[in-house]
Design a protein around this motif. Structure first.
Motif, PDB file in Angstrom:
ATOM      1  N   ALA A 170      10.157  11.119 -24.638  1.00 54.56           N
ATOM      2  CA  ALA A 170       9.714  10.726 -23.301  1.00 54.56           C
ATOM      3  C   ALA A 170       8.193  10.609 -23.172  1.00 54.56           C
ATOM      4  O   ALA A 170       7.698  10.523 -22.060  1.00 54.56           O
ATOM      5  CB  ALA A 170      10.238  11.728 -22.277  1.00 54.56           C
ATOM      6  N   ILE A 171       7.439  10.580 -24.288  1.00 53.39           N
ATOM      7  CA  ILE A 171       5.976  10.415 -24.160  1.00 53.39           C
ATOM      8  C   ILE A 171       5.700   9.001 -23.644  1.00 53.39           C
ATOM      9  O   ILE A 171       6.076   8.036 -24.296  1.00 53.39           O
ATOM     10  CB  ILE A 171       5.247  10.605 -25.518  1.00 53.39           C
ATOM     11  CG1 ILE A 171       5.413  12.033 -26.028  1.00 53.39           C
ATOM     12  CG2 ILE A 171       3.758  10.300 -25.378  1.00 53.39           C
ATOM     13  CD1 ILE A 171       4.745  12.278 -27.375  1.00 53.39           C
ATOM     14  N   PRO A 172       5.038   8.855 -22.488  1.00 50.70           N
ATOM     15  CA  PRO A 172       4.776   7.509 -21.987  1.00 50.70           C
ATOM     16  C   PRO A 172       3.784   6.775 -22.892  1.00 50.70           C
ATOM     17  O   PRO A 172       2.921   7.405 -23.500  1.00 50.70           O
ATOM     18  CB  PRO A 172       4.152   7.749 -20.598  1.00 50.70           C
ATOM     19  CG  PRO A 172       4.274   9.189 -20.324  1.00 50.70           C
ATOM     20  CD  PRO A 172       4.522   9.897 -21.606  1.00 50.70           C
ATOM     21  N   VAL A 197      10.912  15.776 -25.387  1.00 55.16           N
ATOM     22  CA  VAL A 197       9.514  15.529 -25.021  1.00 55.16           C
ATOM     23  C   VAL A 197       8.925  14.387 -25.855  1.00 55.16           C
ATOM     24  O   VAL A 197       8.236  13.511 -25.332  1.00 55.16           O
ATOM     25  CB  VAL A 197       8.679  16.820 -25.162  1.00 55.16           C
ATOM     26  CG1 VAL A 197       7.208  16.538 -24.930  1.00 55.16           C
ATOM     27  CG2 VAL A 197       9.145  17.855 -24.148  1.00 55.16           C
ATOM     28  N   HIS A 225       8.806  27.951 -12.878  1.00 52.62           N
ATOM     29  CA  HIS A 225       9.086  27.663 -14.305  1.00 52.62           C
ATOM     30  C   HIS A 225      10.157  26.587 -14.338  1.00 52.62           C
ATOM     31  O   HIS A 225      11.243  26.781 -13.811  1.00 52.62           O
ATOM     32  CB  HIS A 225       9.627  28.915 -15.003  1.00 52.62           C
ATOM     33  CG  HIS A 225       8.554  29.793 -15.528  1.00 52.62           C
ATOM     34  ND1 HIS A 225       8.745  30.662 -16.567  1.00 52.62           N
ATOM     35  CD2 HIS A 225       7.267  29.922 -15.158  1.00 52.62           C
ATOM     36  CE1 HIS A 225       7.603  31.282 -16.806  1.00 52.62           C
ATOM     37  NE2 HIS A 225       6.714  30.864 -15.969  1.00 52.62           N
ATOM     38  N   HIS A 250      10.732  25.585 -20.722  1.00 55.37           N
ATOM     39  CA  HIS A 250      11.236  24.876 -19.546  1.00 55.37           C
ATOM     40  C   HIS A 250      10.514  23.546 -19.404  1.00 55.37           C
ATOM     41  O   HIS A 250       9.304  23.501 -19.549  1.00 55.37           O
ATOM     42  CB  HIS A 250      10.979  25.677 -18.283  1.00 55.37           C
ATOM     43  CG  HIS A 250      11.630  27.019 -18.256  1.00 55.37           C
ATOM     44  ND1 HIS A 250      11.293  28.016 -19.125  1.00 55.37           N
ATOM     45  CD2 HIS A 250      12.604  27.517 -17.455  1.00 55.37           C
ATOM     46  CE1 HIS A 250      12.029  29.074 -18.864  1.00 55.37           C
ATOM     47  NE2 HIS A 250      12.832  28.806 -17.855  1.00 55.37           N
ATOM     48  N   ILE A 251      11.254  22.496 -19.075  1.00 57.88           N
ATOM     49  CA  ILE A 251      10.605  21.208 -18.835  1.00 57.88           C
ATOM     50  C   ILE A 251      10.332  21.090 -17.333  1.00 57.88           C
ATOM     51  O   ILE A 251      11.261  21.155 -16.537  1.00 57.88           O
ATOM     52  CB  ILE A 251      11.488  20.038 -19.333  1.00 57.88           C
ATOM     53  CG1 ILE A 251      11.733  20.179 -20.834  1.00 57.88           C
ATOM     54  CG2 ILE A 251      10.831  18.707 -19.003  1.00 57.88           C
ATOM     55  CD1 ILE A 251      12.519  19.058 -21.456  1.00 57.88           C
ATOM     56  N   PRO A 252       9.054  20.940 -16.938  1.00 63.38           N
ATOM     57  CA  PRO A 252       8.776  20.842 -15.502  1.00 63.38           C
ATOM     58  C   PRO A 252       9.045  19.442 -14.951  1.00 63.38           C
ATOM     59  O   PRO A 252       9.342  18.515 -15.708  1.00 63.38           O
ATOM     60  CB  PRO A 252       7.286  21.180 -15.430  1.00 63.38           C
ATOM     61  CG  PRO A 252       6.745  20.844 -16.761  1.00 63.38           C
ATOM     62  CD  PRO A 252       7.854  20.930 -17.762  1.00 63.38           C
ATOM     63  N   ASP A 253       8.910  19.325 -13.632  1.00 59.59           N
ATOM     64  CA  ASP A 253       9.073  18.022 -12.979  1.00 59.59           C
ATOM     65  C   ASP A 253       7.999  17.066 -13.481  1.00 59.59           C
ATOM     66  O   ASP A 253       6.881  17.480 -13.767  1.00 59.59           O
ATOM     67  CB  ASP A 253       8.907  18.182 -11.461  1.00 59.59           C
ATOM     68  CG  ASP A 253      10.056  18.962 -10.837  1.00 59.59           C
ATOM     69  OD1 ASP A 253      11.186  18.824 -11.313  1.00 59.59           O
ATOM     70  OD2 ASP A 253       9.814  19.697  -9.867  1.00 59.59           O
ATOM     71  N   GLY A 254       8.358  15.783 -13.553  1.00 56.86           N
ATOM     72  CA  GLY A 254       7.355  14.763 -13.842  1.00 56.86           C
ATOM     73  C   GLY A 254       7.109  14.499 -15.308  1.00 56.86           C
ATOM     74  O   GLY A 254       6.313  13.648 -15.653  1.00 56.86           O
ATOM     75  N   ILE A 255       7.763  15.233 -16.203  1.00 58.40           N
ATOM     76  CA  ILE A 255       7.551  15.003 -17.638  1.00 58.40           C
ATOM     77  C   ILE A 255       8.565  13.984 -18.155  1.00 58.40           C
ATOM     78  O   ILE A 255       8.250  13.132 -18.977  1.00 58.40           O
ATOM     79  CB  ILE A 255       7.667  16.338 -18.417  1.00 58.40           C
ATOM     80  CG1 ILE A 255       6.569  17.322 -18.000  1.00 58.40           C
ATOM     81  CG2 ILE A 255       7.676  16.121 -19.923  1.00 58.40           C
ATOM     82  CD1 ILE A 255       5.197  17.062 -18.543  1.00 58.40           C
ATOM     83  N   THR A 262       1.359   5.123 -22.138  1.00 56.33           N
ATOM     84  CA  THR A 262      -0.022   5.190 -21.651  1.00 56.33           C
ATOM     85  C   THR A 262      -0.745   6.438 -22.151  1.00 56.33           C
ATOM     86  O   THR A 262      -1.951   6.560 -21.997  1.00 56.33           O
ATOM     87  CB  THR A 262      -0.047   5.192 -20.110  1.00 56.33           C
ATOM     88  OG1 THR A 262       0.887   6.172 -19.645  1.00 56.33           O
ATOM     89  CG2 THR A 262       0.299   3.844 -19.538  1.00 56.33           C
ATOM     90  N   LEU A 263      -0.015   7.361 -22.736  1.00 54.46           N
ATOM     91  CA  LEU A 263      -0.647   8.588 -23.226  1.00 54.46           C
ATOM     92  C   LEU A 263      -1.123   8.414 -24.656  1.00 54.46           C
ATOM     93  O   LEU A 263      -0.599   7.595 -25.403  1.00 54.46           O
ATOM     94  CB  LEU A 263       0.356   9.747 -23.213  1.00 54.46           C
ATOM     95  CG  LEU A 263       0.598  10.480 -21.907  1.00 54.46           C
ATOM     96  CD1 LEU A 263       1.381  11.733 -22.188  1.00 54.46           C
ATOM     97  CD2 LEU A 263      -0.695  10.836 -21.231  1.00 54.46           C
TER      98      LEU A 263
END
Lengths: 156, 214
Positions: free
Chosen positions: B165-167, B162, B99, B2-7, B169-170
């Motif tokens: 969508a990796i920012p 995922v 979840h 599951h992809i959570p909020d904010g990712i 800044t990471l």
């Protein structure tokens, strides 16, 4: 004796000139110097865990100040216990994002002027294993009930 | 999974909701076309319960921990009904167990629902491609492939989303190494869900074979 006294004076004069010259040189000459200052600041520790209680170790942490939700002020990795410490420098809502391989969470921590967490803040630690079991049981029973209800209607 | 909020960035979440909305409309239209749409509801309710509970059971696959998805199985048994069953299951998982997330509900529904529908179609292919095989072999083969395909495709969509969508800044390398570990952790799960689908199909064949026919 007189000769020795004047030699000493002129030697001291030379030393003084050298010392003044060294002191007046630009910063390059004294760049080896390092300073450590110490002051007390209120730090905040966060801990990130999975639902199971297992720590979210080595997860990427980004901390955003209240005035800029775009650029992180602090970035780093959580330790083996999923912990990360930072110093909120201003009052307001600090946003802490922890993520690892598509998992993670965002927490908004209200900070008061003294650097303390606002007393109204509740740390939502999620559901316990028992609570999760009860929720899963309730949903399962709801689905079984639905199945029985429609099953009976079908037979009539 | 599951992809959570904010990712994910907001446009991706909005696109997820748009696609999920369209798919819900199509699925409900297809369900309405069937002669008696209520006959399948008990089966769909039970499978939705299995889907909901499946995600709560985590399976430790060192160094990560994965959980059952069962979307391929839902596609095999439910066909178009798999979509509303998954949507309801995901909504309850997000609200009650935390979840996934509410903003990512659309994306999660697309990620698990579309592979489920495709797995259902793949299972039906046994009527054409498995004709030359003995019926039991054909059923076993196609249920395994469909069960494994559902979770496998979902896992691929998850990793693609995922990674995309990796920012900036990471620290990209750290995130990618953890993603690789998680991806490898899903390989045993793909086999496990395939085997699970085979076992359930053989069980249904013995006790209620009409449940396998659509």
């Amino acid at each position: 004796m007189k000769g020795f006294g004047s030699a000493l004076r002129s030697g001291l004069q030379h030393l003084g000139i050298v010392a003044i010259a060294m002191g007046s040189l630009p910063g390059v000459a004294i760049a080896h110097g390092a300073h450590i200052q110490a002051r007390t600041a209120t730090a905040m520790e966060i801990q990130a865990t999975y639902d199971s209680g297992e720590p979210l170790a080595e997860a990427t942490v980004q901390v955003f100040a209240p005035d800029d939700p775009q650029t992180p002020v602090y970035t780093g990795l959580t330790d083996a216990d999923g912990k990360f410490v930072f110093v909120p420098t201003a009052p307001g809502n600090w946003e802490v994002s922890v993520r690892q391989a598509g998992h993670g969470d965002i927490a908004v921590v209200p900070v008061e002027s003294e650097g303390a967490i606002a007393s109204t803040f509740t740390n939502d630690a999620g559901l316990s294993l028992l609570q999760r079991g009860i929720v899963a049981g309730a949903v399962t029973w709801g689905c079984v009930g639905t199945a029985l209800f429609f099953g009976r209607r079908g037979k009539q | 999974m599951h992809i959570p909020d904010g990712i994910l960035p907001a446009p991706v979440c909005v696109a997820g909701y748009a696609i999920a909305g369209g798919m819900t409309w199509v699925a409900l239209k297809q369900i309405k076309k069937t002669s008696d749409s209520q006959v399948e509801v008990p089966k769909a309710a039970l499978m939705a319960a299995a889907f909901f509970v499946g995600s709560s059971l985590s399976l430790p696959v060192p160094p990560v921990s994965v959980h059952l998805v069962l979307n391929g199985l839902l596609g095999i048994v439910l066909g178009w009904y798999a979509w509303p069953a998954i949507l309801i299951g995901l909504l309850l998982q997000a609200i009650l167990l935390g979840h996934g997330g509410v903003t990512t509900l659309g994306v999660d529904a697309v990620m698990m629902g579309i592979p489920a529908l495709l797995a259902g179609q793949l299972f039906q292919l046994r009527h054409y491609l498995g004709k030359s095989l003995p019926p039991k072999v054909s059923l076993g083969l196609f249920s395994f492939v469909a069960g494994a395909f559902g979770v496998g495709l979902s896992a691929l969509v998850f990793f693609a989303l995922v990674i995309f969508a990796i920012p900036s800044t990471l620290e990209q390398s750290t995130e990618k190494s953890f993603l690789t570990a998680l991806m490898l952790g899903h390989i045993p799960l793909i086999f496990l869900e395939g085997v699970f689908a085979v076992l359930l199909c053989f069980f249904l064949l013995r006790v209620k074979p009409e449940l396998l026919e659509r």
